[in-house]
Design an enzyme around this catalytic site. Structure first.
Site, PDB file in Angstrom:
ATOM      1  N   GLU A 128      10.979  -8.286  -3.964  1.00  0.00           N
ATOM      2  CA  GLU A 128      11.225  -6.531  -3.694  1.00  0.00           C
ATOM      3  C   GLU A 128      10.545  -6.621  -1.514  1.00  0.00           C
ATOM      4  OE1 GLU A 128      13.350  -5.188  -4.220  1.00  0.00           O
ATOM      5  OE2 GLU A 128      13.169  -5.345  -6.871  1.00  0.00           O
ATOM      6  N   LEU A 129      11.711  -6.097  -0.480  1.00  0.00           N
ATOM      7  CA  LEU A 129      10.372  -6.723   0.745  1.00  0.00           C
ATOM      8  C   LEU A 129      11.762  -5.510   1.700  1.00  0.00           C
ATOM      9  CD1 LEU A 129      11.486 -10.588   1.135  1.00  0.00           C
ATOM     10  CD2 LEU A 129       9.745  -9.477   0.383  1.00  0.00           C
ATOM     11  N   GLY A 188       6.505  -6.524  -0.292  1.00  0.00           N
ATOM     12  CA  GLY A 188       6.173  -6.075   0.909  1.00  0.00           C
ATOM     13  C   GLY A 188       6.938  -6.373   1.796  1.00  0.00           C
ATOM     14  N   SER A 189       6.364  -6.725   3.049  1.00  0.00           N
ATOM     15  CA  SER A 189       6.879  -7.781   3.459  1.00  0.00           C
ATOM     16  C   SER A 189       8.155  -8.885   3.739  1.00  0.00           C
ATOM     17  CB  SER A 189       6.611  -7.391   5.106  1.00  0.00           C
ATOM     18  OG  SER A 189       5.427  -8.220   5.262  1.00  0.00           O
ATOM     19  N   CYS A 215       9.846   1.666   2.148  1.00  0.00           N
ATOM     20  CA  CYS A 215      11.857   0.877   1.981  1.00  0.00           C
ATOM     21  C   CYS A 215      12.590   1.232   2.497  1.00  0.00           C
ATOM     22  CB  CYS A 215      11.310  -0.436   1.340  1.00  0.00           C
ATOM     23  SG  CYS A 215      11.103  -0.195  -0.464  1.00  0.00           S
ATOM     24  N   PRO A 231      -3.793  -5.809  -5.486  1.00  0.00           N
ATOM     25  CA  PRO A 231      -3.255  -4.846  -4.961  1.00  0.00           C
ATOM     26  C   PRO A 231      -3.063  -5.080  -3.711  1.00  0.00           C
ATOM     27  CG  PRO A 231      -5.514  -4.543  -6.017  1.00  0.00           C
ATOM     28  CD  PRO A 231      -4.849  -6.374  -6.363  1.00  0.00           C
ATOM     29  N   TRP A 272       0.749  -1.260   0.697  1.00  0.00           N
ATOM     30  CA  TRP A 272      -0.064   0.412   0.120  1.00  0.00           C
ATOM     31  C   TRP A 272       0.737   1.324  -0.406  1.00  0.00           C
ATOM     32  CZ3 TRP A 272       2.258   1.874   3.911  1.00  0.00           C
ATOM     33  CH2 TRP A 272       2.112   1.536   5.246  1.00  0.00           C
ATOM     34  N   ASN A 273       1.797   0.948   0.275  1.00  0.00           N
ATOM     35  CA  ASN A 273       2.883   2.518   0.647  1.00  0.00           C
ATOM     36  C   ASN A 273       3.330   3.097  -1.486  1.00  0.00           C
ATOM     37  OD1 ASN A 273       4.520   0.877   0.014  1.00  0.00           O
ATOM     38  ND2 ASN A 273       6.568   1.371   1.152  1.00  0.00           N
ATOM     39  N   GLU A 285      12.306  -3.612  11.109  1.00  0.00           N
ATOM     40  CA  GLU A 285      11.968  -2.207  10.343  1.00  0.00           C
ATOM     41  C   GLU A 285      11.214  -0.465  10.773  1.00  0.00           C
ATOM     42  OE1 GLU A 285       9.794  -3.458   6.623  1.00  0.00           O
ATOM     43  OE2 GLU A 285      10.590  -1.910   5.320  1.00  0.00           O
TER      44      GLU A 285
HETATM   45  P1  NAP Z   1       2.250  -6.982   3.627  1.00  0.00           P
HETATM   46  O1  NAP Z   1       0.964  -7.241   4.740  1.00  0.00           O
HETATM   47  O2  NAP Z   1       3.723  -7.472   3.063  1.00  0.00           O
HETATM   48  O3  NAP Z   1       1.495  -6.887   1.879  1.00  0.00           O
HETATM   49  C1  NAP Z   1       2.158  -6.771   0.608  1.00  0.00           C
HETATM   50  C2  NAP Z   1       1.311  -7.191   0.158  1.00  0.00           C
HETATM   51  O4  NAP Z   1       0.731  -8.838   0.630  1.00  0.00           O
HETATM   52  C3  NAP Z   1      -0.151  -6.788  -0.018  1.00  0.00           C
HETATM   53  O5  NAP Z   1      -1.082  -7.318  -0.896  1.00  0.00           O
HETATM   54  C4  NAP Z   1      -0.925  -7.591   1.056  1.00  0.00           C
HETATM   55  O6  NAP Z   1      -2.321  -7.928   1.105  1.00  0.00           O
HETATM   56  C5  NAP Z   1      -0.273  -8.872   0.906  1.00  0.00           C
HETATM   57  N1  NAP Z   1      -0.342 -10.049   1.865  1.00  0.00           N
HETATM   58  C6  NAP Z   1      -0.691  -9.760   3.401  1.00  0.00           C
HETATM   59  N2  NAP Z   1      -0.697 -11.276   3.702  1.00  0.00           N
HETATM   60  C7  NAP Z   1      -0.189 -12.068   3.361  1.00  0.00           C
HETATM   61  C8  NAP Z   1      -0.565 -13.588   3.100  1.00  0.00           C
HETATM   62  N3  NAP Z   1      -0.808 -13.843   4.781  1.00  0.00           N
HETATM   63  N4  NAP Z   1      -0.233 -14.416   2.110  1.00  0.00           N
HETATM   64  C9  NAP Z   1      -0.144 -13.578   0.875  1.00  0.00           C
HETATM   65  N5  NAP Z   1      -0.416 -12.545   0.743  1.00  0.00           N
HETATM   66  C10 NAP Z   1      -0.502 -11.434   1.741  1.00  0.00           C
HETATM   67  O7  NAP Z   1       3.888  -5.122   3.454  1.00  0.00           O
HETATM   68  P2  NAP Z   1       2.753  -3.988   3.270  1.00  0.00           P
HETATM   69  O8  NAP Z   1       2.449  -4.029   4.803  1.00  0.00           O
HETATM   70  O9  NAP Z   1       1.652  -3.502   2.420  1.00  0.00           O
HETATM   71  O10 NAP Z   1       4.328  -2.881   2.688  1.00  0.00           O
HETATM   72  C11 NAP Z   1       5.121  -2.585   3.498  1.00  0.00           C
HETATM   73  C12 NAP Z   1       6.306  -3.485   3.491  1.00  0.00           C
HETATM   74  O11 NAP Z   1       6.758  -3.310   2.313  1.00  0.00           O
HETATM   75  C13 NAP Z   1       7.389  -3.037   4.080  1.00  0.00           C
HETATM   76  O12 NAP Z   1       8.088  -4.279   4.961  1.00  0.00           O
HETATM   77  C14 NAP Z   1       8.684  -2.639   2.882  1.00  0.00           C
HETATM   78  O13 NAP Z   1       9.218  -2.341   3.077  1.00  0.00           O
HETATM   79  C15 NAP Z   1       7.966  -3.446   1.534  1.00  0.00           C
HETATM   80  N6  NAP Z   1       8.293  -1.973   0.660  1.00  0.00           N
HETATM   81  C16 NAP Z   1       9.810  -2.864  -0.166  1.00  0.00           C
HETATM   82  C17 NAP Z   1       9.952  -2.759  -1.130  1.00  0.00           C
HETATM   83  C18 NAP Z   1      10.729  -2.427  -2.049  1.00  0.00           C
HETATM   84  O14 NAP Z   1      10.573  -2.002  -3.666  1.00  0.00           O
HETATM   85  N7  NAP Z   1      11.928  -3.455  -1.719  1.00  0.00           N
HETATM   86  C19 NAP Z   1       8.810  -1.434  -1.237  1.00  0.00           C
HETATM   87  C20 NAP Z   1       7.651  -1.145  -0.536  1.00  0.00           C
HETATM   88  C21 NAP Z   1       7.680  -1.600   0.427  1.00  0.00           C
HETATM   89  P3  NAP Z   1      -2.868  -6.879   1.394  1.00  0.00           P
HETATM   90  O15 NAP Z   1      -2.645  -5.461   2.130  1.00  0.00           O
HETATM   91  O16 NAP Z   1      -4.299  -7.098   1.465  1.00  0.00           O
HETATM   92  O17 NAP Z   1      -3.364  -8.007   3.092  1.00  0.00           O
END
Ligand code: NAP
Ligand code: MG
Length: 521
Positions: free
Chosen positions: A292-293, A270-271, A326, A218, A193-194, A423
């Site tokens: 990309e974590l 994501g995370s 991130c 998404p 979402w960020n 983080e």
């Molecule tokens: P997240 O909780 O890992 O969610 C990312 C995606 O995964 C969302 O679409 C989410 O859907 C989905 N998801 C959540 N739980 C899941 C599960 N159990 N099984 C499968 N998919 C699942 O991360 P976030 O909180 O949205 O984003 C923040 C993280 O992204 C941070 O750690 C940040 O560092 C990282 N990030 C990394 C980069 C990079 O390029 N390295 C760029 C941007 C962000 P829902 O939201 O609908 O639950």
């Protein structure tokens, strides 16, 4: 007569509901009470259904979920929560569309990508408005993200034309050897979402350029930006089935995507925790992975730095996207002789940041995404202070915005503070002194993450020593802004696998084929 219902968000009043003025939108299954939506120049960009095989698609059981403005809590819209049947339909559509899309001339694929990117720029104001309403970031940042997101369309449109075969000088008699790069197949894409727009285009533009088709999930926090992209994809001429958007319950939809062998790859941002889960779920099917974590970037300020410039870089690197980035500079190391001066300058800049609704002019910092994010940031600050850190400024929740954490500076953060290992996803800067180059390199590398590191020094030899010694996928020297289409974005260690952007960003979406032709007469 009913008057509008107003809610105070930061300095502005936001109209959240007015029964007389509720807009009925034919594309959205429910009324939309967020008054700011009236600013949309093109209301068809606001979509409440999933996008499967070129059709706006509701859930079979009519399930949906609310998308809310994190600044006010106001409802922005309701979005269909697609289930297993629609997820399967999206995968089937991506498979059916794949051979046709793969076999289009690359210049056709490029032209469609360019049109899609141009439409994003044409509709930048509307896309940015939707992003502010569902994500909370300041409007200027949202506009910047749309420009960044659109740039990947242009970049990968160019790369589509340059997916060339290679010739190998044969080591065998009478043989011609050729290496072809071919499209991987239909792929899954999962985004956070960020950066609700750019994280989709950075993946999808590369996938489509290579000839792959996509099924995108998404984040449930920010599906409207993804669905607006689908509306523009259709207008740009992206064929049905090439770009599908499946909003809904992540664990079900993404779990199904991981388990389905018809999808040949998964590209996830994501995370690290969810990335690990997805990698595990994809292992039985040997899917190609891009991850990309998370990150935990060090920012290292040497005593020879231009301190005003160092403060500028630290502000940008720490407080963009309200710290939910991130690339955020979460661990700021300052060489001891300039610690006091740097801390004072940084504190003054942090105190001057304006916290408010993202649509309010002059807002620097918006709300955090949800209450879990706020609770985590508050707990990290409490923990650091309890262990001996100095709270220089901040450390509270905004009085009018329940999800906004005040920009915070912690100094002398002790090594055992949680904020130095977890983080940090919020507007909290953690400062520490250091005494030697070797010491700061070891401390900067002392993390499981390896996405980006920032170094600020005028000493050229030291710049090169640090660039070599830091265990990160990206190193920024004397600057903050480093991303864009031409560069390979990605991390080492727990920050991920593979790269996005640049020609390397295509690798994930192609397979190598070795061809050996007998040429004997
Ligand atoms: P997240 O909780 O890992 O969610 C990312 C995606 O995964 C969302 O679409 C989410 O859907 C989905 N998801 C959540 N739980 C899941 C599960 N159990 N099984 C499968 N998919 C699942 O991360 P976030 O909180 O949205 O984003 C923040 C993280 O992204 C941070 O750690 C940040 O560092 C990282 N990030 C990394 C980069 C990079 O390029 N390295 C760029 C941007 C962000 P829902 O939201 O609908 O639950
Ligand atoms: Mg929300």
């Amino acid at each position: 007569m009913f008057g509008p219902i107003l809610c105070r968000c930061g300095g502005i009043l936001v109209e959240i509901a007015s029964p007389a003025e509720i807009v009925m939108n034919a594309h959205i299954p429910h009324p939309l009470p967020h008054a700011a939506l009236a600013r949309l120049a093109d209301p068809r960009l606001l979509r409440g259904l999933g996008y499967v095989n070129g059709r706006w698609t509701a859930a079979a059981d009519a399930a949906d979920f609310a998308v809310t403005d994190p600044a006010s809590g106001a409802l922005v819209g309701r979005v269909a929560a697609l289930g297993p049947a629609e997820t399967d339909a999206a995968i089937v559509a991506a498979c059916a569309a794949f051979p046709l899309w793969r076999d289009r001339l690359p210049q056709d694929r490029a032209a469609i990508l360019r049109r899609w990117g141009a439409l994003m720029l044409d509709h930048c104001e509307d896309l940015a408005l939707l992003m502010v309403l569902e994500q909370g970031k300041p409007l200027a940042e949202a506009r910047g993200e749309i420009g960044y997101a659109a740039s990947f369309m242009d970049w990968f449109a160019g790369e589509a034309l340059r997916i060339n075969a290679e010739s190998v000088t044969s080591h065998l008699p009478d043989a011609e050897m050729i290496l072809r790069r071919e499209a991987l197949g239909p792929v899954g894409v999962v985004t956070p979402w960020n950066f609700p727009s750019a994280m989709i285009t950075r993946k999808v533009a590369a996938a489509l350029a290579a000839g792959c088709t996509t099924v995108v999930h998404p984040s449930a926090e920010t599906p409207l930006s993804a669905l607006a992209l689908a509306e523009l994809a259709e207008r740009a001429g992206v064929p049905a089935g090439v770009f599908n958007v499946v909003p809904g319950d992540a664990s079900q939809i993404v779990g199904q995507m991981c388990a389905d062998d018809r999808l040949r790859g998964m590209s996830f941002t994501g995370s690290t925790e969810v990335g690990r889960l997805i990698a595990t779920q994809c292992a039985p099917g040997m899917k190609r992975l891009v991850m990309e974590l998370g990150g935990h970037a060090p920012l290292i300020v040497f005593a020879d730095a231009d301190l005003d410039r160092a403060v500028e870089i630290a502000m940008d690197a720490k407080f963009a996207t309200s710290g939910q980035d991130c690339l955020a500079a979460n661990r700021i190391f300052v060489e001891r002789p300039v610690l006091v001066a740097f801390t004072a300058k940084l504190a003054a800049r942090i105190r001057a940041l304006r916290v408010g609704h993202g649509l309010e002019p002059g807002t620097d910092i918006g709300p955090l995404m949800h209450d879990r994010a706020l609770a985590k940031v508050a707990a990290q600050v409490r923990d650091a202070v309890a262990k001996g850190a100095t709270l220089v400024t901040g450390g509270t929740v905004h009085p009018d915005l329940p999800l906004a954490y005040m920009p915070t500076l912690l100094a002398h953060v002790p090594a055992d503070a949680d904020i130095l290992t977890e983080e940090t996803f919020g507007p909290v800067a953690a400062l520490m002194p250091f005494d030697s180059e070797a010491e700061v390199i070891a401390r900067a590398n002392g993390t499981d993450y390896g996405l980006v590191a920032y170094v600020i020094t005028q000493n050229g030899a030291r710049q090169l020593r640090l660039a070599r010694a830091l265990e990160f996928g990206m190193v920024a020297v004397n600057r903050m802004k480093i991303t864009g289409g031409p560069i390979p974005f990605g991390g080492w260690k727990m920050s991920g696998l593979g790269r996005e952007g640049s020609r390397h960003g295509l690798e994930a979406f192609t397979e190598l084929k070795y061809l050996c032709i007998d040429t004997a007469a």
